[in-house]
Design an enzyme around this catalytic site. Structure first.
Site, mmCIF file in Angstrom:
data_model
loop_
_atom_site.group_PDB
_atom_site.id
_atom_site.type_symbol
_atom_site.label_atom_id
_atom_site.label_comp_id
_atom_site.label_asym_id
_atom_site.label_seq_id
_atom_site.Cartn_x
_atom_site.Cartn_y
_atom_site.Cartn_z
ATOM 1 C CG ASP A 24 -4.452 3.466 -1.419
ATOM 2 O OD1 ASP A 24 -5.615 3.160 -1.105
ATOM 3 O OD2 ASP A 24 -3.955 3.197 -2.542
ATOM 4 C CG ASP A 26 -6.761 -2.420 -3.677
ATOM 5 O OD1 ASP A 26 -6.141 -3.298 -3.063
ATOM 6 O OD2 ASP A 26 -7.996 -2.436 -3.838
ATOM 7 C CG ASP A 210 -2.785 4.229 -6.159
ATOM 8 O OD1 ASP A 210 -3.482 4.282 -5.127
ATOM 9 O OD2 ASP A 210 -3.107 3.584 -7.174
#
Ligand SMILES: [Mg+2]
Length: 278
Positions: A24, A26, A210
């Protein structure tokens, strides 16, 4: 059979790709606030030395991801865009539906429902810049949609429910992110991950993320890494954490990413010394 240059032999099977890393962006490889990825440079360099592709996997568009790939020295690697709706760099142009078809479905909704949704395509560039805080060129890349349409619901809650029902009846799904409601014909990061694995045929996979939209990807990898993000509630315990197949970083963002990847490379015996160093 001759081994190709750089090939490794593992438990009786031969593969030239020891590892693929799915990540991922961001809050994971990019800092949640500053979008900085510098702290991850040592691990990215270690992955490049062993020929391990790094597959950026994000809600961002192909245009945004391609730009980041160039900055990070990852040009030519496959990537997953628009939250799993499409692949970047695939010869087949794999993807779920297309953006023009999605906009047509949207425009066929009753006007009172349609008008309360303001998508990126409905907005002038300056409005996307204001909403996202992105500079002009980056906002233009965020507006270059191939598959999905992020936007804002401007109506009330009952209208929102009717809007989502009407879309569902047309085969359109919606995912609420931190700020935007994103419409698409479906697809998750894990769907595209299977296609990337079929392409590279790596000996192992690692995934890092996240947030909730990373869970399928974290659980599908040989090793999942939940990167700490103090800006939102932690992910609930995932299937595989009890056995150590999924681990959590103590540091957030690219610093946590760097430490976790270097530790995993050590554990897997995949670290190659930097030439001319030490
Ligand atoms: Mg994230």
């Amino acid at each position: 059979m001759r081994l190709r240059r750089g090939a490794v032999k593992l438990a009786g099977m031969t593969t030239s790709i020891p590892l693929v890393v799915f990540t991922d962006l961001d809050g994971t490889l990019l800092d949640h606030v500053t979008y900085d990825w510098e702290p991850a440079r040592p691990a990215l360099a270690a992955l490049a030395r062993i020929g391990a592709p790094v597959v950026l996997s994000s809600s961002k568009t192909a245009a945004e991801i391609t730009r980041l790939q160039v900055d990070m020295g990852l040009a030519g690697h496959l990537a997953i865009c628009e939250n799993g709706c499409g692949l970047v760099g695939a010869a087949t142009g794999a993807g779920t539906g297309d953006h023009a078809a999605l906009r047509r479905e949207l425009d066929l909704l009753p006007p009172q429902l349609r008008q309360a949704f303001r998508g990126f395509t409905d907005m002038p560039l300056t409005e996307v810049m204001d909403l996202t805080g992105l500079p002009r060129d980056d906002a233009a890349r965020a507006k270059a949609r191939d598959f999905s349409e992020p936007g804002l619901w401007l109506g009330d809650a009952s209208g929102r429910a009717a809007f989502l029902d009407a879309l569902r009846a047309r085969g359109v799904s919606a995912r609420q992110g931190g700020r935007f409601l994103t419409l698409s014909f479906g697809g998750t990061k894990a769907d595209r991950m299977a296609e990337v694995i079929a392409h590279y045929r790596p000996a192992r996979t690692i995934a890092l993320g996240d947030a909730p939209n990373d869970i399928e990807m974290l659980e599908a990898a040989d090793t999942g890494v939940i990167v700490s993000n103090p800006h939102h509630a932690p992910l609930p315990p995932l299937h595989g954490e009890d056995t150590g197949r999924i681990i959590r970083t103590d540091r957030p963002g690219p610093a946590g990413w760097n430490k976790a990847v270097l530790a995993l490379l050590d554990r897997l015996g995949l670290q190659k010394e930097r030439q001319g160093h030490g």
